[in-house]
Motif scaffolding. Structure first.
Motif, mmCIF file in Angstrom:
data_model
loop_
_atom_site.group_PDB
_atom_site.id
_atom_site.type_symbol
_atom_site.label_atom_id
_atom_site.label_comp_id
_atom_site.label_asym_id
_atom_site.label_seq_id
_atom_site.Cartn_x
_atom_site.Cartn_y
_atom_site.Cartn_z
ATOM 1 N N LEU A 15 20.460 -5.599 -30.404
ATOM 2 C CA LEU A 15 20.843 -4.623 -31.078
ATOM 3 C C LEU A 15 19.891 -3.985 -31.894
ATOM 4 O O LEU A 15 19.780 -2.809 -32.136
ATOM 5 N N VAL A 16 18.995 -4.818 -32.836
ATOM 6 C CA VAL A 16 18.062 -4.211 -33.882
ATOM 7 C C VAL A 16 17.065 -3.515 -33.076
ATOM 8 O O VAL A 16 16.680 -2.370 -33.252
ATOM 9 N N VAL A 17 16.718 -3.979 -31.911
ATOM 10 C CA VAL A 17 15.636 -3.281 -31.128
ATOM 11 C C VAL A 17 16.094 -1.908 -30.587
ATOM 12 O O VAL A 17 15.285 -0.930 -30.878
ATOM 13 N N LEU A 18 17.141 -2.018 -30.084
ATOM 14 C CA LEU A 18 17.945 -0.791 -29.700
ATOM 15 C C LEU A 18 18.072 0.432 -30.878
ATOM 16 O O LEU A 18 17.362 1.606 -30.817
ATOM 17 N N ILE A 19 18.414 -0.073 -32.061
ATOM 18 C CA ILE A 19 18.506 0.715 -32.930
ATOM 19 C C ILE A 19 17.210 1.428 -33.537
ATOM 20 O O ILE A 19 17.028 2.563 -33.692
ATOM 21 N N LEU A 20 16.323 0.533 -33.651
ATOM 22 C CA LEU A 20 14.667 0.951 -33.885
ATOM 23 C C LEU A 20 14.350 2.061 -32.805
ATOM 24 O O LEU A 20 13.572 2.890 -33.251
ATOM 25 N N PRO A 27 14.539 9.806 -36.608
ATOM 26 C CA PRO A 27 14.837 9.015 -37.727
ATOM 27 C C PRO A 27 16.269 9.524 -38.314
ATOM 28 O O PRO A 27 16.802 8.496 -38.987
ATOM 29 N N ASN A 28 16.886 10.619 -38.120
ATOM 30 C CA ASN A 28 18.165 10.955 -38.719
ATOM 31 C C ASN A 28 19.027 9.592 -38.217
ATOM 32 O O ASN A 28 20.072 9.458 -38.981
ATOM 33 N N PHE A 29 18.834 9.032 -37.062
ATOM 34 C CA PHE A 29 19.789 7.985 -36.485
ATOM 35 C C PHE A 29 19.745 6.942 -37.615
ATOM 36 O O PHE A 29 20.948 6.444 -37.712
ATOM 37 N N ARG A 31 19.961 6.984 -40.769
ATOM 38 C CA ARG A 31 20.461 7.084 -42.206
ATOM 39 C C ARG A 31 21.740 6.184 -41.992
ATOM 40 O O ARG A 31 22.522 6.032 -41.295
ATOM 41 N N PRO A 32 21.887 5.512 -43.178
ATOM 42 C CA PRO A 32 22.902 4.557 -43.412
ATOM 43 C C PRO A 32 24.495 5.267 -43.040
ATOM 44 O O PRO A 32 25.036 4.565 -42.660
ATOM 45 N N GLN A 33 24.612 6.522 -43.754
ATOM 46 C CA GLN A 33 25.590 7.107 -43.295
ATOM 47 C C GLN A 33 25.940 7.279 -42.131
ATOM 48 O O GLN A 33 27.098 6.964 -41.634
ATOM 49 N N ASN A 34 25.046 7.533 -41.069
ATOM 50 C CA ASN A 34 24.907 7.900 -39.805
ATOM 51 C C ASN A 34 25.524 6.382 -39.248
ATOM 52 O O ASN A 34 26.343 6.485 -38.293
ATOM 53 N N LEU A 35 24.969 5.415 -39.600
ATOM 54 C CA LEU A 35 25.019 4.101 -38.783
ATOM 55 C C LEU A 35 26.617 3.611 -39.133
ATOM 56 O O LEU A 35 27.484 3.155 -38.269
ATOM 57 N N VAL A 36 26.816 4.037 -40.578
ATOM 58 C CA VAL A 36 28.462 3.429 -40.913
ATOM 59 C C VAL A 36 29.393 4.207 -40.332
ATOM 60 O O VAL A 36 30.314 3.534 -39.561
ATOM 61 N N GLU A 37 29.272 5.626 -39.935
ATOM 62 C CA GLU A 37 30.164 6.416 -39.362
ATOM 63 C C GLU A 37 30.102 5.854 -37.807
ATOM 64 O O GLU A 37 31.368 5.651 -37.190
ATOM 65 N N LEU A 38 29.322 5.542 -37.212
ATOM 66 C CA LEU A 38 28.901 5.085 -35.818
ATOM 67 C C LEU A 38 29.771 3.774 -35.730
ATOM 68 O O LEU A 38 30.681 3.681 -34.866
ATOM 69 N N ALA A 39 29.777 2.955 -36.719
ATOM 70 C CA ALA A 39 30.443 1.731 -36.717
ATOM 71 C C ALA A 39 32.010 2.154 -36.571
ATOM 72 O O ALA A 39 33.037 1.378 -36.156
ATOM 73 N N GLY A 40 32.487 3.042 -37.862
ATOM 74 C CA GLY A 40 33.654 3.250 -37.680
ATOM 75 C C GLY A 40 34.607 4.027 -36.352
ATOM 76 O O GLY A 40 35.567 3.585 -36.323
ATOM 77 N N ASP A 41 33.656 4.874 -35.920
ATOM 78 C CA ASP A 41 34.012 5.439 -34.743
ATOM 79 C C ASP A 41 34.717 4.612 -33.586
ATOM 80 O O ASP A 41 35.450 4.771 -32.922
ATOM 81 N N ILE A 42 33.794 3.314 -33.602
ATOM 82 C CA ILE A 42 34.532 2.697 -32.343
ATOM 83 C C ILE A 42 35.418 1.406 -32.961
ATOM 84 O O ILE A 42 35.664 0.564 -32.319
ATOM 85 N N ALA A 43 35.873 1.527 -33.758
ATOM 86 C CA ALA A 43 36.912 0.692 -34.508
ATOM 87 C C ALA A 43 38.088 0.260 -33.489
ATOM 88 O O ALA A 43 38.112 -0.775 -33.276
ATOM 89 N N LEU A 279 23.115 10.753 -27.083
ATOM 90 C CA LEU A 279 23.169 12.016 -27.577
ATOM 91 C C LEU A 279 22.037 12.353 -28.212
ATOM 92 O O LEU A 279 21.074 13.345 -28.083
ATOM 93 N N TYR A 280 21.443 11.486 -28.948
ATOM 94 C CA TYR A 280 19.985 11.456 -29.439
ATOM 95 C C TYR A 280 18.765 11.677 -28.663
ATOM 96 O O TYR A 280 17.808 12.376 -29.058
ATOM 97 N N LEU A 281 18.901 11.146 -27.408
ATOM 98 C CA LEU A 281 17.958 11.174 -26.512
ATOM 99 C C LEU A 281 18.032 12.382 -25.431
ATOM 100 O O LEU A 281 17.082 12.370 -24.631
ATOM 101 N N ASP A 282 18.955 13.131 -25.809
ATOM 102 C CA ASP A 282 19.289 14.403 -24.856
ATOM 103 C C ASP A 282 19.562 14.177 -23.628
ATOM 104 O O ASP A 282 19.026 14.858 -22.633
ATOM 105 N N ILE A 283 20.173 13.089 -23.126
ATOM 106 C CA ILE A 283 20.644 12.660 -21.843
ATOM 107 C C ILE A 283 21.669 13.453 -21.407
ATOM 108 O O ILE A 283 22.696 13.684 -22.034
ATOM 109 N N PRO A 284 21.187 14.186 -20.342
ATOM 110 C CA PRO A 284 22.488 15.202 -19.815
ATOM 111 C C PRO A 284 23.666 14.446 -19.534
ATOM 112 O O PRO A 284 23.800 13.383 -19.212
ATOM 113 N N ALA A 285 24.864 15.125 -19.650
ATOM 114 C CA ALA A 285 26.254 14.490 -19.608
ATOM 115 C C ALA A 285 26.349 13.851 -18.317
ATOM 116 O O ALA A 285 26.968 12.669 -17.798
ATOM 117 N N THR A 286 25.779 14.417 -17.157
ATOM 118 C CA THR A 286 25.929 13.846 -15.898
ATOM 119 C C THR A 286 24.962 12.766 -15.509
ATOM 120 O O THR A 286 25.569 11.739 -14.783
#
Lengths: 313, 501, 318
Positions: A15-20, A27-29, A31-43, A279-286
């Motif tokens: 997990l840590v390696v993936l996040i890093l 680097p925006n990824f 941001r604590p706020q971003n990580l917290v939201e990420l966690a909230g979204d998968i509740a 999303l962050y790595l711009d991988i196309p939807a397909t």
């Protein structure tokens, strides 16, 4: 530190390696706020995975979780005007009951849980379709906010969904690690025959595990339904496999007995990060599905502990 | 023709084979004996290719070889006759006999079943077994399966040029007397083509059959006795490392039991197909031993007492009152403890710690409102670790990583600490080394002294005789004969065997 | 005659007969060639998938990749077919073996991931399922591909004795599956692995090779199922394989093949597929609302598995 000892740390290291890695790309990824939201979204997914963990922890599986959650969104929407906040109790009880039926079918009729829960899931699906009249239902916004408004929103930047998830996690953790029931579930997963030969009433606790799984699935469905302010028999579609994946990647193997709900927290976060990374790595939807599948194979190959597996089936 | 020189095998933490020298000539029958845990099975696995040696040499016809799989060993003429459980139950006899070697019967991708049946019949004739090759293996009796095993290995005769080495692992344990005679005649006939390595705990048989006997102890060959010079007592002494005498089984500690206090009574219980008309009384301080051959019904009786099987007729009472519902948890509540034969599967939960294992059967005592008092559990475990001198790094150690003897102590501690006074022991010393066995014997005597009644199914007859106050000989599910076994006036091995077979 | 063994062996067939009799009693129209043809059409793609996964389940493993595999095979078939002229009467015919090859390769990769990375088949095949779905998305970009060649569609449109041609294709494939299962070394080895993997290994069987070949063969059947599914609706898309995973596994188990391996086979699977489809069709015919179908199917699945399980030999079930 031997390799064996290291192995149990693989999930969170992954997990840590993936996040890093994702953070290094953008680097925006980080941001604590971003990580917290990420966690909230998968509740909702995480809560379903919590229940699934208990079923897998005893060496079974619960394929009814998604259907139970679907049914719950319908039932919650229907019962909200009648019982207000207490509709939560109704749907949670129904979820518990459906899980208990799965457990009964597995233990008493000796139908493997893979099939038993699939079948009970079919029943839940029928109930959901019947109750909804096969269409999407909507909650009255006022009623919803009065009864369940507290589930949404955030305090001091922390989403309430995240808080709810953590409370449920603490609850599940307490059962698993501090209560007799949890100890018995572990014994069933790690060595069912020895548990029987110790005079434990194994069947009861297996039923309990499935019932709790159903209950968590219902809570996940409730939260989802409140979030989307409505219900339909297909609302929670696409939750089942990611929930199972979250459990497995977290390090609770299908054979049961090791891992547990904390692992599932990590597993669910890995799933969330992998998804967000696209999303962050711009991988196309397909290409996202392929990416997800391959990362999954890599993650599982890295995280599973094979030392307890004599035969890999 | 087949030789091991200074063969070594190590596993993490265990030095399993220590410089083994072993030789077998053309047409010889070589015996291999040793206590359980002496290294016999590891040695056999090295010979038939399931394990690879990590020191020394394996020579076939003077040339060093290294078998990476059982298949490679077979291709060099080395085959193993397993005990009956190595046949795959859902396959037919002929499929089992030619498993992995079906190619010879395949024409245009299709298996020619007729030819395979024909070939199988030919193999079965060698072992004088007249069954349909298309029979599903699970329908065969134990003895038939054993012979099919042998027939399977004998396919090497056609497949491999040159000499064969055939290992036989306890081939006689499930056979009746005539079948054993047949097997021995077969082996003698086959010496033209094959040499045999014969593993058995029946020393009389080994002496009768073998040209030379290797005695193993603690992973080393301690002696190679030529036939003619072999004596049962001398070999026994070498296996154990000293005299097998009364002291070994703690006979001096055997005290008369309390005849006035009946803990458990079975009154004519029957379960069709398993046992019939079993009556017995177990007293406080008594060790009651059930002896019989494999499959005679001893285990089923134990499992009935523990509530895992329900008798169809008959009565059972515990501490003077009717036994009630058939469930293990109910029996545990009435003070019965069960030490199963499959220690790693039913005895301990590997993956759980020592303290978790010890309280598994008595969690209610450590639970308040569903919440465990883990500190109290730990304390209990620490006490018993000290009391039974269990070798574990702490009460938190994974039970699965302990040695067999220490695992068995944990199982015993589980029941003793829970206050059980009727203990069922099924092969309690199976797979333990000598020191650990002696610890178990000590514990049995201590339990007797504390007024616990023990029903024992022993690993060997010697153990049964040495430990018990009373022996019941079980054959075909019925008790055929009772013996009293006071110290100094115990029945002999041959007394018992007479009624067993 | 009617021993417990027998009852267990024939229970699935009995369930099927009871269902047919019941639906016929409620609505005699159920028992007609027309309706049976309808059931046959619905059953064929699922039957192919189920036969494929039967082999995997016989070994005691599981394959959850079929939805992805079918999606890949379906869209690649349509792509090949179009590229090769779009007619079965020309080079387009080559699309068929090409697709079977794709199925075989996909299955082999699935097996290799499972065996070489030592990942349980449940997880390996689940992941490969995602990869397959993703691959088909990548190929189509989310679009549908129409396959309108009349000759190819004749699999559905041309009837012989009341049943469309695709039924006969499925029967031939089923017979091939039976041949593999009963008369080839690899087929018998599936049973050996399922009956006792370590014993099979000790007898000199290369268990890993057997596993990979098994997933490969399963992949070929998925490819066949994919093409029949395309023939059925004339469209190839990412969701062609949708729902086939649970339906096919349910069918296999309802037919009496045990999830822990070693017993059952393709005939059981045929019965299982028919049970599942007869229920679906029958409930429509007798006019039950569609929403009860899943529930009734669930109950019947439990009943069928309950009847066909030999509980005496089971100490516990996970």
């Amino acid at each position: 530190m031997t390799l064996d000892r290291l192995k149990q740390h693989f999930p969170w290291v992954t997990l840590v390696v993936l996040i890093l890695i994702v953070g290094a790309m953008d680097p925006n990824f980080l941001r604590p706020q971003n990580l917290v939201e990420l966690a909230g979204d998968i509740a909702p997914l995480f809560i379903m995975a919590l229940g699934m963990t208990l079923a897998i922890y005893i060496g079974g599986i619960d394929l009814s979780a998604q259907s139970v959650a679907n049914m719950t969104t319908v039932l919650a929407t229907i019962t909200l005007p009648l019982f207000g906040v207490f509709s939560a109790l109704v749907v949670i009880a129904v979820g518990f009951l459906f899980g208990a039926v799965s457990g009964l079918v597995t233990t008493r009729l000796k139908v493997p849980s893979f099939i038993a829960t699939l079948a009970v899931g079919g029943i839940a699906l029928s109930v959901g379709q019947f109750a909804s009249g096969q269409r999407a239902l909507y909650m009255d916004a006022g009623q919803r906010d009065r009864a369940f408004g507290w589930m949404l929103g955030s305090t001091a930047g922390i989403p309430h969904e995240l808080v709810l998830s953590l409370v449920l996690l603490a609850f599940a953790w307490f059962i698993q690690n501090r209560m007799k029931a949890g100890r018995i579930l572990k014994a069933v997963g790690a060595g069912e025959l020895a548990a029987v030969a110790s005079g434990l009433r194994v069947d009861r606790y297996k039923i309990l595990a499935f019932a709790l799984s159903g209950m968590f699935a219902a809570i996940a469905g409730l939260l989802f339904s409140v979030k989307l302010s409505g219900g339909s028999p297909t609302l929670a579609e696409g939750f089942l496999l990611p929930a199972i994946v979250a459990v497995l990647v977290g390090g609770t193997p299908l054979t049961g007995g090791v891992g547990g709900v904390l692992n599932t927290l990590i597993g669910a976060m890995i799933v969330a990060v992998v998804r967000a990374s696209m999303l962050y790595l711009d991988i196309p939807a397909t290409s996202q599905q392929i990416f997800f599948g391959i990362v999954l194979i890599v993650a599982i190959a890295l995280t599973i502990d094979r030392s307890k597996m004599r035969i890999v089936k | 023709m087949f030789e091991l020189r200074k063969v070594e095998k190590r596993f993490p933490g265990v030095h399993a084979l220590k410089g083994i020298d072993f030789k077998i000539g053309r047409g010889e029958i070589v015996g291999l004996v040793g206590e359980n845990g002496a290294g016999k099975s590891t040695l056999m696995k090295v010979i038939y290719g399931a394990y690879q040696h990590d020191g020394g040499e394996v020579l076939v016809d003077g040339k060093p070889v290294r078998f990476h799989s059982p298949r490679e060993a077979m291709d060099r003429g080395v085959g193993m006759v397993f005990q009956e459980q190595s046949l795959i139950p859902n396959l037919t006899v002929m499929e089992n006999v030619f498993l992995g070697y079906e190619k010879q019967f395949v024409r245009f991708g299709k298996i020619d079943w007729k030819r395979m049946a024909e070939a199988t019949r030919h193999q079965l004739e060698k072992v004088k077994l007249a069954i349909d090759p298309a029979t599903v293996t699970s329908k065969l009796s134990f003895a038939q399966r054993q012979l099919v095993e042998l027939a399977k290995v004998l396919t090497l005769e056609e497949r491999v040029d040159g000499n064969l080495v055939i290992l036989l692992d306890e081939p006689t344990s499930v056979l009746a007397k005539e079948e054993i005679e047949l097997l021995f005649t077969l082996m003698r006939d086959l010496r033209k083509r094959a040499s045999f390595i014969f593993v058995s705990h029946r020393l009389d048989e080994v002496i009768e059959l073998s040209d030379r006997i290797y005695v193993m102890k603690d992973g080393a060959v301690v002696d190679a006795v030529e036939s003619g010079k072999a004596e049962v007592e001398a070999i026994q002494r070498k296996m154990v490392g000293r005299d097998i005498n009364r002291e070994y089984y703690r006979e001096e500690k055997q005290r008369p039991y309390d005849e006035g206090k009946v803990l458990l009574e079975l009154d004519a219980i029957s379960l069709p197909g398993r046992y019939k008309d079993i009556s017995l009384k177990l007293h406080a301080g008594e060790v009651l031993c059930l002896v019989g051959v494999e499959g005679a019904g001893r285990e089923a009786i134990l499992r009935t007492v523990f509530g895992l099987l329900a008798p169809q007729t008959g009565k059972m009472s515990i501490h003077g009152s009717p036994a009630g519902a058939v469930s293990a948890s109910q029996r545990v509540a009435h003070g019965i403890g069960y030490v199963p034969r499959e220690r790693k599967i039913e005895g301990i939960v590997s993956g759980m710690s020592v303290f978790e294992n010890m309280t598994l059967s008595q969690m209610d005592k450590y639970t308040r409102a569903g919440v465990l008092d883990i500190a109290a559990e730990r304390k209990l475990a620490r006490d018993w670790i000290k009391r039974l001198s269990i070798k574990a790094s702490s009460e938190n150690a994974d039970c699965g990583n302990l040695s067999g003897g220490n695992q068995q102590k944990v199982v015993l501690a589980k029941w003793r600490s829970g206050g059980s006074d009727i203990i069922l022991l099924d092969h309690p010393t199976r797979g333990l080394d000598i020191g650990a066995k002696e610890d178990v014997y000590d514990m049995v005597r201590e339990m007797s002294a504390a007024g616990v009644g023990v029903v024992l199914v022993a690993d060997t007859l010697e153990e049964a005789i040495g430990l018990s106050h009373t022996i019941a000989v079980v054959k075909d599910g019925e008790i055929k004969k009772w013996y009293n076994c006071p110290p100094g006036a115990k029945p002999s091995l041959y007394d018992l065997i007479h009624y067993m077979i | 005659m009617l021993t417990q063994d027998n009852l267990q062996k024939w229970a699935p067939l009995l369930v099927l007969v009871v269902l047919v009799v019941f639906f016929t009693a409620v609505n005699p129209n159920f028992l007609s060639i027309r309706n049976f043809a309808r059931i046959a059409i619905a059953s064929t793609p699922a039957l192919m998938i189920a036969v494929g996964v039967t082999f995997v389940i016989l070994m005691g493993s599981i394959d959850l990749s079929m939805e992805g595999s079918v999606a890949v095979c379906a869209v690649l078939f349509a792509t090949f077919f179009a590229a090769l002229g779009g007619s079965l009467a020309g080079p387009g015919l080559l699309a068929v073996p090409a697709t079977l090859l794709v199925g075989a390769v996909f299955g082999a990769i699935n097996g290799l991931v499972h065996v070489k990375l030592r990942i349980p088949s449940f997880m390996a095949s689940l992941s490969m399922g995602f990869v397959g779905i993703g691959l088909s998305l990548l190929i189509t970009g989310g679009d549908r591909i129409l396959v309108e060649d009349p000759l190819f569609r004749s699999l559905l449109t041309v009837r012989l004795g009341g049943f469309p041609l695709m039924t006969y294709v499925a029967i031939v494939a089923l017979l091939a599956g039976w041949f593999i299962q009963n008369h080839t070394t690899i087929g018998r080895n599936f049973y050996a692995v399922g009956g006792g993997e370590d014993l099979a290994h000790a007898s000199g069987l290369n268990v890993n090779k057997v596993r990979v070949i098994c997933f490969l063969i399963a992949g070929v059947f998925y490819a066949l199922g994919a093409m029949l599914a395309v023939a059925q609706i004339g469209i190839a898309e990412t969701v062609t394989g949708r729902n086939l995973m649970f339906v096919s596994i349910t069918s296999v188990v309802v037919g009496g093949t045990a999830l822990w391996g070693g017993s059952g086979g393709v005939w059981n699977t045929l019965i299982g597929v028919l049970i599942v489809n007869v229920i679906g069709n029958g409930m429509v015919v007798i006019g039950l609302p569609s929403y009860v179908q899943d529930g009734v199917l669930g109950l019947l699945v439990i009943t069928a598995v309950y009847l066909s399980t030999d509980r005496r030999s089971l100490s516990f079930v996970k």
